[in-house]
Write an enzyme that holds these catalytic residues in place. Structure first.
Site, PDB file in Angstrom:
ATOM      1  N   GLU A  48      -3.824  -8.622 -30.002  1.00 53.30           N
ATOM      2  CA  GLU A  48      -2.983  -9.240 -28.973  1.00 53.30           C
ATOM      3  C   GLU A  48      -3.864  -9.907 -27.923  1.00 53.30           C
ATOM      4  OE1 GLU A  48      -0.162  -8.068 -25.176  1.00 53.30           O
ATOM      5  OE2 GLU A  48      -0.350  -6.605 -26.799  1.00 53.30           O
ATOM      6  N   ARG A  52      -3.625 -14.528 -19.998  1.00 53.94           N
ATOM      7  CA  ARG A  52      -4.012 -14.263 -18.614  1.00 53.94           C
ATOM      8  C   ARG A  52      -5.263 -15.015 -18.194  1.00 53.94           C
ATOM      9  NH1 ARG A  52      -3.354  -7.649 -18.375  1.00 53.94           N
ATOM     10  NH2 ARG A  52      -1.366  -7.534 -19.494  1.00 53.94           N
ATOM     11  N   THR A  75       1.742 -11.238 -23.075  1.00 56.10           N
ATOM     12  CA  THR A  75       2.191 -11.718 -21.768  1.00 56.10           C
ATOM     13  C   THR A  75       3.021 -12.984 -21.896  1.00 56.10           C
ATOM     14  OG1 THR A  75      -0.023 -10.980 -21.067  1.00 56.10           O
ATOM     15  CG2 THR A  75       1.459 -11.732 -19.356  1.00 56.10           C
ATOM     16  N   LYS A 135       8.069  -2.820 -27.381  1.00 58.42           N
ATOM     17  CA  LYS A 135       6.903  -2.423 -26.597  1.00 58.42           C
ATOM     18  C   LYS A 135       7.408  -1.557 -25.432  1.00 58.42           C
ATOM     19  CE  LYS A 135       3.509  -4.566 -23.470  1.00 58.42           C
ATOM     20  NZ  LYS A 135       2.852  -5.840 -23.097  1.00 58.42           N
TER      21      LYS A 135
END
Length: 214
Positions: A48, A52, A75, A135
């Site tokens: 993953e 960011r 994200t 998640k």
């Protein structure tokens, strides 16, 4: 167009690949391929890459070329994030929460999504929508393994990948739960080892994480 059921099935297949999904914050695209190669060689193929850093999309594109890896974008917050991640080569998406717009964008882009939930109500809402692989985020701040165990009692049909504060020291407490398929963690790719290019050290951490029982 990807259906919710098909997305959930694929998300579960990806989560089944290894007990830990590395959660990666990568600043330099030059680190992308060797980092992915080290993690895959250590037994952690699902990666993953969080959106960011300015380099994140280029990192996803580079990691997508690594043999044996399954690279996802973390994200995801907006439909634009989804489109950009898919164009970069992401094979799945991960979100801290879930909105109708985000889910619809993932389905339209044929991007399997691991949507975030922290409460029973959020989990139930996603289950109604067709998602049964979620998640659990932020895991430790939301009560950790005891909270996830409690959620699992009335909702055994929903599975989770806890992320957020998960470490080598507490991963077992999550992986021992019947409603946990895998966990997400950043400790397998510490920034100091990445900056130093210590790929052998990262591979060793990956092997240790891959050996965790579940």
């Amino acid at each position: 167009m990807l259906t919710a059921k098909a997305a959930a099935v694929r998300a579960r297949e990806i989560c089944d690949l290894a007990p830990i999904v590395p959660v990666l914050v990568v600043d330099d695209v030059a680190h992308a391929a060797p980092l992915a190669e080290a993690l895959v060689a250590g037994g952690l193929p699902a990666l993953e890459v969080t959106l960011r850093t300015p380099a994140a999309l280029d990192v996803i594109a580079a990691m997508a070329q690594v043999s044996g890896g399954v690279v996802g974008a973390g994200t995801l917050v907006t439909p634009d994030d989804v489109k950009a991640a898919k164009e970069a080569g992401a094979q799945f998406g991960v979100s801290p929460g879930a909105t109708e717009a985000l889910i619809a964008a993932c389905e339209a882009e044929d991007l399997p999504l691991l949507p975030g939930a922290a409460t029973a109500s959020e989990a139930m809402g996603l289950y109604e929508r067709g998602y049964d692989m979620l998640k659990f985020f932020p895991a430790e701040a939301s009560g950790g393994a005891p909270a996830l165990k409690a959620i699992g009692a009335p909702l055994p049909q929903i599975s989770f990948c806890p992320t957020g504060g998960v470490s080598m020291g507490n991963a077992d407490s999550y992986l021992s739960l019947p409603n946990v398929v895998c966990a997400g963690g950043s400790w397998v790719a510490p920034k100091d080892l990445v900056r130093a290019g210590d790929w052998a050290g990262i591979e060793a951490l990956a092997k240790e994480a891959a050996a965790l029982a579940r």
